[in-house]
Scaffold this active site. Structure first.
Site, PDB file in Angstrom:
ATOM      1  N   TYR A 231      -2.278 -12.064  -7.482  1.00  0.00           N
ATOM      2  CA  TYR A 231      -0.998 -11.452  -7.148  1.00  0.00           C
ATOM      3  C   TYR A 231      -0.329 -11.027  -8.456  1.00  0.00           C
ATOM      4  CZ  TYR A 231       3.502 -10.790  -4.783  1.00  0.00           C
ATOM      5  OH  TYR A 231       4.662 -10.251  -4.274  1.00  0.00           O
ATOM      6  N   LYS A 232       0.071  -9.764  -8.524  1.00  0.00           N
ATOM      7  CA  LYS A 232       0.655  -9.190  -9.731  1.00  0.00           C
ATOM      8  C   LYS A 232       2.097  -8.793  -9.434  1.00  0.00           C
ATOM      9  CE  LYS A 232       0.224  -5.148 -12.797  1.00  0.00           C
ATOM     10  NZ  LYS A 232      -0.441  -3.841 -12.963  1.00  0.00           N
TER      11      LYS A 232
END
Length: 345
Positions: A231-232
């Site tokens: 997850y960015k």
């Protein structure tokens, strides 16, 4: 939130392609302790952290090149943009655990010319962007021209999807698109990198009610449960503030994200980015996937190649030391495919 510490699983080699070297994760003492594998391992440093370069900007890069060089936007052709992207790959690839690029500008050349070393995994952006020339990205969709299985065969180790997140009537549609992306990656044996960027609605912008930190956390609570491999997200407060203050805000993200997560650099002063990365890592992040904070200074340099191989490469090397010192190894986060409490998805 209590997290379960896990030994690093053995990585599974990706399909090879004659035009690109096989990326292999460095071995560790814990490699043989489990029989499971996680595609995200291919993107990591030996310490289990991430120091990844984003080079998938499209029209935004054209605008940046115009601003930094004084060249009219219309005079910056596709070949010039592609050449810069490949220069970044050559200079920074040896210090990066992965490099993200788009299909249109440089992807095929990156593979055909075997530019990346085996320690730097190719990541392909699969988002189509809605963007007026010179303006920000306002919406995205999955690129139907990208075949995940073919990308895996070509040597790609992960796919990335950008999602413009807003509190509007399209939230359910965005979640559905992101879920489909995660499943497509899983079916192809690729890591999925999901990148929500929180933006205000016109109403929030008009009345000044938008709060970036709250929106980042709300987007994470909505999208991280889809279980992407990575997850960015944005840095709280745009990276402004002290390490302790930023870490306290980043801890709110960590509280709702059970997969490995990293930060991006858009909107953060490049000089403040190392501090922002340290703060996020102290709060539970595993590193970064960044572009602007790493290579922007080379755009207007008298000798861009020297700038990329000198100060830009040194900045990336130093950031790698920060994430190894303060970041959470990816195997200490719950792997994609499990939910809170350890249940299999």
């Amino acid at each position: 939130m209590t997290r379960q510490t896990r030994s690093q699983p053995t990585g599974t080699p990706a399909p090879t392609h004659t035009a690109v070297p096989t990326h292999t994760a460095a071995p560790t003492d814990t490699t043989a302790r489990t029989g499971t594998s996680e595609p995200v391992a291919a993107l990591a440093r030996p310490a289990g952290t991430f120091a990844m370069v984003a080079m998938d900007q499209r029209d935004s890069l054209r605008t940046m090149m115009a601003e930094h060089t004084g060249t009219p936007r219309d005079d910056i052709g596709d070949a010039r943009m592609t050449a810069f992207k490949l220069s970044v790959a050559r200079a920074l690839g040896p210090y990066a655990s992965a490099l993200l690029i788009d299909r249109r500008y440089g992807f095929r050349e990156l593979l055909d010319q075997r530019i990346l070393p085996g320690t730097c995994a190719p990541v392909l952006a699969v988002d189509t962007l809605t963007q007026e020339p010179g303006g920000p990205v306002t919406d995205t969709a999955l690129d139907p021209a990208v075949n995940p299985a073919a990308a895996a065969t070509a040597g790609v180790r992960a796919l990335k999807l950008l999602v413009i997140w807003r509190r509007d009537r399209h939230r359910d549609s965005r979640v559905a698109t992101a879920a489909r992306f995660v499943e497509l990656c899983r079916a192809a044996g690729l890591a999925s990198v999901l990148e929500p960027v929180a933006r205000p609605t016109p109403e929030e912008e008009a009345d000044g009610s938008f709060r970036l930190n709250d929106a980042i956390v709300e987007a994470a609570a909505e999208l991280a449960p889809l279980r992407p491999s990575l997850y960015k997200c944005q840095v709280p407060d745009g990276g402004a503030g002290t390490v302790s203050g930023l870490a306290a805000e980043a801890a709110r993200i960590d509280a709702v994200v059970d997969v490995p997560w990293v930060v991006l650099s858009q909107g953060v002063d490049p000089a403040a980015f190392p501090r922002a990365v340290e703060a996020a890592c102290r709060a539970g992040a595993s590193g970064f996937l960044a572009g602007r904070a790493l290579w922007t200074s080379a755009l207007g340099a008298a000798d861009p190649e020297a700038a990329l191989h000198g100060p830009c490469a040194e900045r990336l090397r130093a950031l790698g030391e920060i994430v190894d010192r303060h970041g959470r190894p990816w195997w200490d986060a719950r792997p994609a495919g499990t939910r809170r409490g350890g249940d299999t998805a």
